[in-house]
Design an enzyme around this catalytic site. Sequence first.
Site, short mmCIF file in Angstrom:
data_model
loop_
_atom_site.label_atom_id
_atom_site.label_comp_id
_atom_site.label_asym_id
_atom_site.label_seq_id
_atom_site.Cartn_x
_atom_site.Cartn_y
_atom_site.Cartn_z
N ASP A 78 69.01 42.64 -19.82
CA ASP A 78 68.51 41.26 -19.88
C ASP A 78 67.01 41.23 -19.66
O ASP A 78 66.45 42.11 -18.98
CB ASP A 78 69.20 40.40 -18.81
CG ASP A 78 70.68 40.19 -19.09
OD1 ASP A 78 71.09 40.32 -20.26
OD2 ASP A 78 71.43 39.91 -18.13
N TYR A 118 72.45 51.24 -10.84
CA TYR A 118 71.60 50.06 -10.64
C TYR A 118 71.31 49.87 -9.16
O TYR A 118 72.08 50.29 -8.29
CB TYR A 118 72.30 48.79 -11.13
CG TYR A 118 72.64 48.75 -12.60
CD1 TYR A 118 71.76 48.19 -13.52
CD2 TYR A 118 73.85 49.25 -13.07
CE1 TYR A 118 72.08 48.13 -14.87
CE2 TYR A 118 74.17 49.21 -14.42
CZ TYR A 118 73.28 48.64 -15.31
OH TYR A 118 73.61 48.60 -16.65
N ASP A 167 72.96 34.80 -11.98
CA ASP A 167 71.74 35.45 -11.49
C ASP A 167 70.73 34.37 -11.13
O ASP A 167 71.04 33.17 -11.16
CB ASP A 167 71.17 36.44 -12.52
CG ASP A 167 70.81 35.79 -13.85
OD1 ASP A 167 70.67 34.54 -13.90
OD2 ASP A 167 70.66 36.52 -14.84
N ARG A 185 75.92 41.16 -12.09
CA ARG A 185 75.84 39.79 -11.57
C ARG A 185 77.24 39.25 -11.24
O ARG A 185 77.41 38.51 -10.27
CB ARG A 185 75.09 38.87 -12.52
CG ARG A 185 75.45 38.95 -13.97
CD ARG A 185 74.33 38.35 -14.85
NE ARG A 185 74.50 38.72 -16.24
CZ ARG A 185 74.75 37.85 -17.21
NH1 ARG A 185 74.83 36.55 -16.95
NH2 ARG A 185 74.88 38.26 -18.46
#
Length: 303
Positions: free
Chosen positions: A38, A66, A80, A179
């Site tokens: 994203d 991550y 998010d 998320r």
Amino acid sequence: MNGIIALWKERGMTSHDCVFKLRKILKTKKIGHTGTLDPAVEGVLPICIGQATRVAEYLTDAGKTYEAVVSIGKSTTTEDAEGEAVETDESYKSVSRQQLLEVLQSLTGRIEQTPPMFSAVKVNGKRLYEYARKGEVVERPTRTVTIYSLQLLDDSTVFEGEEITFRIRIACSKGTYIRTLAVQIGEKLGYPAHMSSLVRTASGTFTEENCVTIEQVENLMNEGNIQNIILPVEYALANYPFVEIDQSNDKQIINGQVLPMHAFLKESDKIVFSKQGKALAVYIAHPTKDGFMKPEKMFPNLT
């Protein structure tokens, strides 16, 4: 130009933006990325060039790592920090480290996730975000993903306040929504939650240490030193067994023939046949001929 550039995607850019810019810089059209990030997310984004685009799917399917910041106290439309608030809990919260570790442990392994409405998953031929932008909510397919490890990076013994935030490191399979994982952590703690920031620190065998920015790529291209950062296709295949061809099978492998099953395919779903360390073909078990194998990818011009 064949190979892979480990790109560090910066915030504010889409993965497609990166490919578009690199096509101009490298003066070649055959470029593809290996897993969408994203715009608000930064991190490792391997870019495949030339014949290396043939292994893009392997990199896309590879595990990712991550680091995320989870915020407890508010949920959002996008799960998010970019979205609008959906639910806010301003009560004073106190969560012990042990409570949080138990929640993280409960979400480690194979778990189910429902993709967020603001995502690229297709339902009835349309991306979910297309429905979401019109204010529509549709039924979404639940998927099973694997969380290989879930570590708490903050060392506090108690997390207190109207809003609680903490950092976690996640090693996970393809298709995991971090998320959504943040929301799931909140649900298990009994509060609304969202992911407030995210960085991808590894993609398959590629790590932050391997990476260069688009600006660095452009500078190296202008200096004539671009080959210094182009990694060979073999780097993307490093997780599979390599088998050097010899005179007994070189013509068959080079011609992509169906062959008797190699013993390594009993332990790995793919093997790489190589010549002097250079990949020639990726073989897999034959789907219909028991005891045989067939090529899945060929690299005739890499040697």
